[in-house]
Structures are given as structure tokens and as C-alpha cells.
Design a protein around this motif. Sequence first.
Motif, PDB file in Angstrom:
ATOM      1  N   ALA A 142      -1.006  48.513  37.301  1.00  0.00           N
ATOM      2  CA  ALA A 142       0.203  48.822  37.946  1.00  0.00           C
ATOM      3  C   ALA A 142       0.139  48.104  39.491  1.00  0.00           C
ATOM      4  CB  ALA A 142       0.309  50.369  38.528  1.00  0.00           C
ATOM      5  N   SER A 143       1.306  47.415  39.885  1.00  0.00           N
ATOM      6  CA  SER A 143       1.369  46.747  41.028  1.00  0.00           C
ATOM      7  C   SER A 143       1.437  47.801  42.057  1.00  0.00           C
ATOM      8  CB  SER A 143       2.627  45.902  41.167  1.00  0.00           C
ATOM      9  OG  SER A 143       3.635  46.778  41.086  1.00  0.00           O
ATOM     10  N   ARG A 144       1.616  47.529  43.337  1.00  0.00           N
ATOM     11  CA  ARG A 144       1.722  48.526  44.449  1.00  0.00           C
ATOM     12  C   ARG A 144       2.983  49.217  44.454  1.00  0.00           C
ATOM     13  NH1 ARG A 144      -2.147  48.623  48.277  1.00  0.00           N
ATOM     14  NH2 ARG A 144      -3.570  47.221  48.172  1.00  0.00           N
TER      15      ARG A 144
ATOM     16  N   GLN B 250       4.707  49.567  41.693  1.00  0.00           N
ATOM     17  CA  GLN B 250       4.826  50.356  40.525  1.00  0.00           C
ATOM     18  C   GLN B 250       4.018  51.824  40.683  1.00  0.00           C
ATOM     19  OE1 GLN B 250       3.362  47.430  37.760  1.00  0.00           O
ATOM     20  NE2 GLN B 250       5.142  47.673  36.546  1.00  0.00           N
TER      21      GLN B 250
END
Lengths: 372, 303
Positions: B209-211, B213
Motif C-alpha cells: 500500500a502507498s501512504r 492507500q
Amino acid sequence: MALRLHNMIKIKRERVTLSQQNAVEARNAVKAFGQGDNAVRALNDVSIEIRKGEFFTLLGPSGCGKTTLLRLIAGFEMPTSGTILLEGADITYLPPNQRPVNTVFQSYALFPHLTVAQNIGFGLQMQGRPKAEVKATVDRMLALVKLEAMASRKTSQLSGGQQQRVALARALAPSPKVLLLDEPLSALDLKLRREMQGELKRLQTETGITFIFVTHDQEEALTMSDRIGVMSAGKLQQVGTPREIYTRPHNRFVASFIGETNFLPATSDGSTLTLPGGYQIEAPAGTKAGQVTVTVRPEQVKLSPTPEAGTLPATVRGVVYMGTDMNYQLHLADGTEIEACVVSDVTGEAALAAGQTVGVRFTPGAAQVLED
Amino acid sequence: MSAAEKAQAAQSTRNGWLLSTPALVILTLFAVGPLMIVVVYSFLAPGQYGNIEWAFSLDGWRGILWTKDIFDDTYGLADANVTIFWRSIKLSVLTTLLTFAVGFPTAWFIATRPAKSRALWLFLITIPFWTNLLIRTYAINEVIRNEGLLNTVLIKLGLISEPLRIIYTDTAVFIGMAYVYLPLMVLPLFAAIDRFDMRLLEAAYDLYASRWQVLRRVILPIVKPGIIAGSILVFVPSLGAYVTPRVLGGGKQMMIGNFIDLQFGQGRNWPLGAALSLTLLIIVTVALLIYVKYANRDTAHGH
């Protein structure tokens, strides 16, 4: 014929080089917490090579740095100095979401707002895989950990063992190159833990993924691992197969942390070890001359009812019946305490009584000379 | 079930009611009673000098949105009233959004402090509650008025030559309400974030997950009860706000609260005031129902 043999050897050699490619490598990894004089080195110059497809265990007491090393590989921490390589590529400063490495957390860290299936599919979804693929993989994972019936449950409705399986499936779903397991079995009771040990080994074999398993439980390490790295005080003490670690410990820490053992002072002349009381045994190859420490496992200590010539005389101090084994505490003439572990006979009666003087021998080749 | 057991169960039910009687009496007298009076008043005719006349009339309810032409007795849309309703809803929604935008990072910051300093931060957040609302509102007035702190500093710095006209505008009311109600957003958010298991962040981050997300897919869904509670606590009093629009809106930028007050005071139209009060109640109830339903549907589907 000769040519064929030559070719076969060549092929075999190539295979060996391929299989020996490292999944993960740490080079001179140092991790210090805190500043200046108060800095604590959780990892002190650790270099390690973990091969592709192996079940590797980092074993050590709490605070030895094993979890820190795992977190460096996962990317949750950056090393103070040193390099981390994944299949040869430098990933030292890559954030965790860009590393094809997944973790099974000690606390499981399952998402409470998602169902079992959504938890397992989370990684794939974040990678932006197509919906059909996510669903197929999730179904496959559910079958792998035998949780098909629980797919739409919330994770809070599961038992500890089931949560553990979800955590495993979630970490395996994106097919990582390496799976990191941070003491995943410590929250389970003994029976469940035994079951999961077998399960983990099965999953590792079936998926072929490199597992790096952190534990403080030496029995767990011995039964599950292909190789073990024993850690203490931020340093890697020894790396080897369970058998090597148990039978050929390099130093006092490794010898005493894994299994029970005896330590005896000895004098070496390079080929023969002389123990207190004049008992002599052959020194392992490469033993240096001078004062050394010898270690012998209790089960390699043999007892005879009388101190015959060529044995080490000892007095029985106590006998403990342990079911399969009988444990004798012995007292040597110079005051050294040692233990002997003998398989119980059919009656369960001790052959030797406390206070009796007996002769001690070590199984040839059982004595190990320690480095320190 | 035997007769004796039945009697016992009945006795226990009776006792339960008996013990709740004081609470029920108080609720009837002080909650349901006044509300019923308001309902009754809204269907009566206004008296000449305030108060009401005991004659059935729908003029109170009609007056919410329509106004009677004094010449030909036809009804037309009351633009002023619509403006007031629209302003109330708009400012309340904006206030809720702004307090969330400011309150979420604040609550996150506090919840991630070590336990020792956390108490101090929470204490600082609650300090404004110790001061009278009117005084706090006048303090905001002092900051944003034409010769106030903000304009003086900006002019001294040479950033502007004319004072910014903020006071007595919707913006002034908006700023004032956001300031006054911010703690009501921060506290429930803090409670929710405090319960949030920070280890889930690492788990999500580990699972690619990106920040953004992590925030969108993990943090927000899990702390949602706190967001809902905070939003309700801010939106409801904002909609009925009285002091803030009065002081910072200068009596011109009226909100529903001021409008209701006007009917019971100078307007001398109690039935209209009563009908407006009930309208406010209905708007709040409907808004909350929709909001909670929407929020729960979101949870049920998990995405």
C-alpha cells in the motif's frame, strides 16, 4: 562415456550455482538506536547469506537483534550502516511497499474492518492486480490454509490458530520472493504450535518461497529449519544446519543456548585433550594447544558403575527421572559439575544411586572444543 | 414456566418500571413536554405583542418558506429565509469539513505522542472549554476585525494595503465556528485513533500500500466511528449556532438560530419561531439519518 560424465558434472555444477544464489544477503549491517554515548547497537556488524528456497531460522534470546535484522530486510528500519541485498539487488533504502518481501507479524496485524478474504486479497489489490486474478489467488490461498469456510468472516470471529493462518495466507498471496515470520507461533498454545510448525514447513515446501523465521524457541528452530543463524548481543554467533549447530557449536553461547550441555576445562597439546583427573580424549582436528573449554552433550556422557582405568571418576550427586531419560548429576574430583542423560530402562529404576562413585566416558568424537 | 415464576417475572418488570420512574418523569417534564409546547405553538396564530393566540393556523409553517404579500395577500417564496437556511447548512457543512481537516492531523499527533505528554496535549485542547463561548467569540472578533490583530500584522508587513474585510461576513462566521467546535472534533477522533493498532500501518505498508492507500484503505475505515461522532458533534451545534453568527456575522449574516431568536423577540411571531425550531430539528434528524446510513453502508461493503 567420459564426455557424458563430464557434461553431467558441468550441468550439476551449473545447478549448484543457481541454487546457491542468495535470496537475501546482509553485508556488515549495523543498526544503532539512540544517539552518541547512549546509542545501543541492536545489530553489530552482521553479515549473512540466506539461500533461495530455504527455511532459514534466526534464533536467539529476546533482545539479540534477530527482529531488528528481520525489520531491516522488511524495510521497516534502515540500517545505520551496511547493505541489504535481495537476489543480488541493493534494497537497503527501498520502502517496504516496494520490496517483494512480505511479513507475518507476531501480533498477526490483521485488518479488523476487512473479512478474511479481503485481508488475504489486500496485497494483491494494492498492487493493482485485476479483480479476477485477485479472486482466484484468494481462493487458492484460502484452500492452501484450509479456511475456505471462513472467507466472509470478520477476523475477530476467528480463533488464534485461524488468525495465524489468515496472516500466513495474506503474506503469501502476493507470492513474495521472501517471507519473513516474526515469532508467529509465540501466541499459540503448545498443541496448536506443534500443528502450525508442521503446517509452516508444508507451506514452505509447497510454495518454494524462501522463509526467514525468527524465534527464541530452540526446539522450533531445530525441527523446522534447513539452516539456523544463532544470534546473541547483536551479533551472528554461528550459521549452520540444525545438526551442525547442535553437534558442532562454535562457542559457549551457541552450545548452551541450544540444548543442554556440559562445559569442562581441558589442556590441549594439539592432538590430545587432557581433562581434569587425567582423562584423555582425542582432540578434534585444528585444536590449538593450551588451555581450552570442552563441551559434551549429556546424552554423549556414558557411565560405568565403577571407575575403571581410562575413565573419568565422578560421584553421583543426584538422579532425576524424566520419563524417557534418566538424568544424573555428577561431581568431578576438581569440583566441576556435569550431567549425563541415559535412556531409562524398562523398570524406570536408576541403575546408579546417589553417592556412588562411577566412571565417566565420552562418546568418541562427541567432545567439542569451543572458540572462546 | 410456573405461576410462581410468572409472578416473580412480573414483579421484576414492575420493579424495573418503578425504579425508572424518576428518570421518566424528568424526561417527560423537561424534554418531551417543552417539545410538545413548541409543536402546539407552531399551529397557532401569533399574538399582537408576542405570545400566541389560541386559534388554529398554518401560517407559522407556511412562513418558513413563503411570505404573504401585504397588498394582494398572495404567497411568494421568502428569499431571505431560503438564504438563511442555505447559509446555515453551507456553513455547518464547511465547518464540519474544516474541523475534520484540522482535527484529524491534530488528533493523530496527540495519539502518537508518548503517554506522558499525551495528557498535556489533551489538556491544552480542552482549555478553550473553560472559557465562556461569548468571550472566545469576541476574541476571534478581535483577531479578524478591520483594525484587528490579523489585519494590523498583514499591513505592517506590507502584504496588504487595505484591511481584509472578514468581519461580518460568512467567512467570519465560518472561521469562528470552526474555532469554537474544533475540540468537539478532535476529542472523538483522538479516542478512535488512540484505539487504532499502529502495527496495522506496517502490515499495510508491507503489503504494497502507498501512504495514501494506507490512509484511505486502513486508517480512515477503522477510525470511522470517531469521524462520525466528531462530525455529528460539530454539525449539530453548528446548524443551530446562535452566538457565533450573532457576534461575527454582525446580525446581518443570520443563521437559523438567530432567525428563530428574531421571531421570539422583535419579530413577535412565536408560531413561526416554533415552526422554524421544529424545522431545524427535522433537518438535523434527517441529515444524521442519511449520514449514518451512508457511513454504515460503506462499512458493510468494506470498500
